[in-house]
Scaffold this active site. Structure first.
Site, PDB file in Angstrom:
ATOM      1  N   GLN A 114       0.832  -1.201   0.000  1.00  5.61           N
ATOM      2  CA  GLN A 114       0.000   0.000   0.000  1.00  5.61           C
ATOM      3  C   GLN A 114       0.863   1.246   0.000  1.00  5.61           C
ATOM      4  OE1 GLN A 114      -3.189  -0.737  -0.300  1.00  5.61           O
ATOM      5  NE2 GLN A 114      -3.346   1.415  -0.850  1.00  5.61           N
TER       6      GLN A 114
ATOM      7  N   HIS B  81       2.492   2.995  -3.191  1.00  4.26           N
ATOM      8  CA  HIS B  81       1.696   3.726  -4.180  1.00  4.26           C
ATOM      9  C   HIS B  81       2.040   5.202  -4.203  1.00  4.26           C
ATOM     10  CE1 HIS B  81      -1.152   1.085  -6.088  1.00  4.26           C
ATOM     11  NE2 HIS B  81      -1.475   0.513  -4.944  1.00  4.26           N
TER      12      HIS B  81
ATOM     13  N   GLU C  89     -10.271   1.731   2.648  1.00  4.88           N
ATOM     14  CA  GLU C  89     -10.438   1.288   1.264  1.00  4.88           C
ATOM     15  C   GLU C  89     -10.220  -0.230   1.164  1.00  4.88           C
ATOM     16  OE1 GLU C  89      -7.301   2.689  -1.175  1.00  4.88           O
ATOM     17  OE2 GLU C  89      -8.398   2.405  -3.055  1.00  4.88           O
ATOM     18  N   HIS C  90      -9.093  -0.693   1.718  1.00 10.74           N
ATOM     19  CA  HIS C  90      -8.753  -2.122   1.699  1.00 10.74           C
ATOM     20  C   HIS C  90      -8.658  -2.645   3.122  1.00 10.74           C
ATOM     21  CE1 HIS C  90      -6.572  -0.391  -1.893  1.00 10.74           C
ATOM     22  NE2 HIS C  90      -7.267  -1.344  -2.489  1.00 10.74           N
TER      23      HIS C  90
ATOM     24  N   ASP D 152      -5.803  -6.353  -6.505  1.00  7.99           N
ATOM     25  CA  ASP D 152      -5.413  -5.283  -7.425  1.00  7.99           C
ATOM     26  C   ASP D 152      -5.366  -5.767  -8.868  1.00  7.99           C
ATOM     27  OD1 ASP D 152      -5.157  -3.262  -5.601  1.00  7.99           O
ATOM     28  OD2 ASP D 152      -3.046  -3.672  -5.174  1.00  7.99           O
TER      29      ASP D 152
ATOM     30  N   HIS E  29     -52.336  18.621 -10.111  1.00 12.22           N
ATOM     31  CA  HIS E  29     -52.025  17.229  -9.760  1.00 12.22           C
ATOM     32  C   HIS E  29     -53.327  16.514  -9.355  1.00 12.22           C
ATOM     33  CE1 HIS E  29     -47.864  18.565  -9.585  1.00 12.22           C
ATOM     34  NE2 HIS E  29     -47.440  17.342  -9.310  1.00 12.22           N
TER      35      HIS E  29
END
Lengths: 431, 431
Positions: free
Chosen positions: A256, A259, A324-325, A358, A417
């Protein structure tokens, strides 16, 4: 990297600070992006070429990447890599096909038939970052769900810094069924896909990650077209017990961290000695990794090791982080997973590092970042579908439910209406 | 109102102009909204009270509407209206229950188990406009799907101009299971729900329509929380043949037009005499309707009657309009509906005026406006759910797919990704 323990008196403020920590220095780019969008709307392709010269330092002969260029690029990729792409593409397609929802039709006691029908968008635009983050896997992850959903026209824009295109990115685009590929990047690509130019017809929705300019451009064109969530820096939480190999966990954290300096890797464990073993193993990994500069910076700035008394605490903290993960490397990982409410994607067991997801597992790797898993989901076929609900009624059905509609419409002061129902039932005298 | 016919030479530019017509003069409110959001973040409840004094012209004693106030409000509503609300609530709940999606779990040939799990958001905020557009039906349409999805905390903000609350709105909130009701409106309500104040805990997603300030505030808090589509003025397309009662069609068009001067009502028909009969009937309706000022203005500015040669043309034009509401009043309406790709909600047959869908049919009346049905959907349980995907692998599964992940990770230059898989498989020598 910070070490936290739930037994410490100052745990709560320190954990709260970790959650609120701004990992991204969001540059103030809204004015610059407004100007780029206005320029593309006014000057079309000429503006796109101009920005490519300015930002990517070359002048493209043609904006569109031709089929011949795609074929040539693919031919230059080694066969083993193309096979890996094929395996990934097939697995991603299979999972996203299984995601496809069913239409709904129901007739009720009052005689109305109600329905909900799913339909694909006509045209979508995918942004694929260039330069250091030109990832063929992202091409598959963005384009395949659109194709599976049934989108007819899948447009992709990719920046080509100094004129360089990544052959594997082009090969992935070809496999994923991208209809049109444009060598355009940045906010100008988002503007072109939202508003159209002489060459690029506008799309209905734009997806895909990008830098601060791309994110701001997506925010500004929202409403003209649909957009996906605005991606922030990536993060992982690894919940692991002492039965794991510390080196494996360390490498998962570094996967991670490599990145982006703004990425965040967090270990949650119930064993202090294991925590220290992982910290040691991270240092060893950093000694050998080519991207140790980035990964080390991420780990020092944003990494955390959280010692908990039990897995209840681990679940509670993970839900607050909404990562996220999430890797769950404990006994009976499914039981623990059932208590996690907020996570983009989960990876269960010691044999399931996040990197599998991934590339080849099948579920999407475009996932909600920065705690947005509280309300958002990963990219999926749902991003490329929309629903139309429908109602069918005959006279008896209208007689059954119409009077209530008339009463509510009159109470809201919406006489037309009310009358649109009442005159069909010859109830047109107000009560 | 403009009359168009597909047989005329200048049809295409005139129809294109109709589609691109900006119906809303979007006031430039972004700076004002930024200031309001900053003020609410800095000063919390005090800012909310201050803005209520300024914009709603009174000083609330308490921001929260109490259970006692709700009960008192409900007791003041006539029983027939409460019964109509109950019918509407029950039908909306039944339809949204049927919408609930199923989880996914699949084990594949390589031995990986893949899944997708739906989960509810923890807390959502609903904005309900006040003043002239304080609609109890909107309370039901926003809150019930959130409750059906399983959201634990449903927060509602409603402005109370001059201190006035609509008892029917409060009764609807009570029936719909709203957890907290706050007398706060405008951009300040959106800021409070996104960032929290001393009294109002922050939510994860905000839904519901509002004026230009509310829409801009939602745009600005997007990312901090999720938001629904930004609603524009309402529209209807009625496709009708000459077998219909012109007065019914005219009233359906006026039902849309009476919402707002910026609303749009469009008739598409294949019969010139019927078109003229509807135009005449509109004038007759306008002579009697209490909201004729608004409806007439909408009809004159934005109304259209489009004469087509056949239903193929009607479908094509409707898909280009991508209307929020679509009434199909022809023989075999389902067959025609099957050729419509873009519409928020459809109403089939002569006995199904759109007003039925506004109140009691069951599907949601919060729908994509301004051509956004190209990519967006009506409000539903999906707005209050998110997905977590998951992957489970054992050693054999990792051996089956891991090498492809390693190859792709190395090709992307992400060594730690590659190693996180490779070292588990003892493949850690780069090839």
């Amino acid at each position: 990297m910070i070490r936290l323990s739930t037994t410490e008196a100052d745990f709560e403020p320190r954990f709260a600070a970790l959650i609120e920590q701004a990992r991204e220095t969001t540059a103030k780019v809204d004015a610059a992006v407004s100007a780029i969008i206005a320029d593309v709307r006014a000057n079309g392709d000429a503006a796109l070429i101009d920005y490519t010269q300015r930002f990517d330092r070359w002048k493209p002969g043609a904006l569109r990447i031709t089929d011949a260029e795609l074929a040539e690029a693919e031919a230059s990729v080694e066969p083993a890599l193309l096979e890996a792409l094929d395996l990934a593409a097939a697995r991603i397609e299979a999972f996203h096909r299984a995601q496809m929802p069913a239409d709904l039709e129901m007739k009720d006691a009052q005689g109305l038939t109600l329905g909900m029908r799913w339909g694909a968008l006509d045209a979508v635009g995918l942004y694929v970052p260039g330069g250091k983050a030109a990832y063929p896997s992202s091409v598959l992850m963005n384009a395949i769900p659109a194709r599976v959903a049934g989108v007819g026209r899948v447009v992709m824009c990719v920046p080509t810094p100094d004129g360089v295109t990544n052959p594997l990115v082009l090969a992935a685009a070809r496999r994923a069924g991208v209809s049109e590929l444009w060598r355009v990047g940045g906010a100008q690509a988002i503007a072109a896909m939202a508003w159209g130019t002489e060459s690029i017809a506008p799309v209905d929705r734009i997806a895909g990650p990008g830098n601060a300019y791309v994110a701001e451009a997506k925010r500004q064109v929202f409403g003209r077209v649909g957009i996906d969530s605005i991606a922030g820096p990536s993060e992982v939480v690894v919940i692991a017990d002492a039965s794991n190999d510390a080196a494996h966990v360390a490498m998962d954290l570094m996967a991670q961290a490599e990145h982006d300096e703004a990425a965040q890797s967090i270990l949650i464990t119930d064993d202090a000695a294991f925590a220290e073993a992982v910290v040691q193993a991270v240092e060893q990994a950093l000694a050998t990794l080519p991207r140790a500069g980035i990964a080390g910076e991420s780990w020092r700035r944003h990494g955390a090791v959280v010692l908990v008394r039990n897995w209840d605490e681990a679940c509670e903290l993970t839900n607050r982080l909404a990562p996220e993960h999430l890797q769950i490397m404990v006994d009976a990982p499914r039981a623990l997973f059932s208590r996690i409410r907020h996570a983009g994607a989960a990876f269960l067991g010691p044999w399931c590092p996040e990197a599998v997801g991934d590339y080849v597992a099948g579920p999407n790797h475009v996932l909600p970042t920065g705690r947005s898993a509280r309300y958002a989901s990963g990219l999926s076929v749902f991003d490329f579908l929309k629903r139309t609900t429908w109602v069918e009624a005959d006279r008896a059905a209208l007689e059954a439910v119409g009077p209530a509609a008339v009463a509510l419409a009159r109470a809201e002061g919406l006489t037309a209406h009310a009358e649109s129902v009442a005159q069909r039932l010859r109830l047109n005298r107000p009560t």
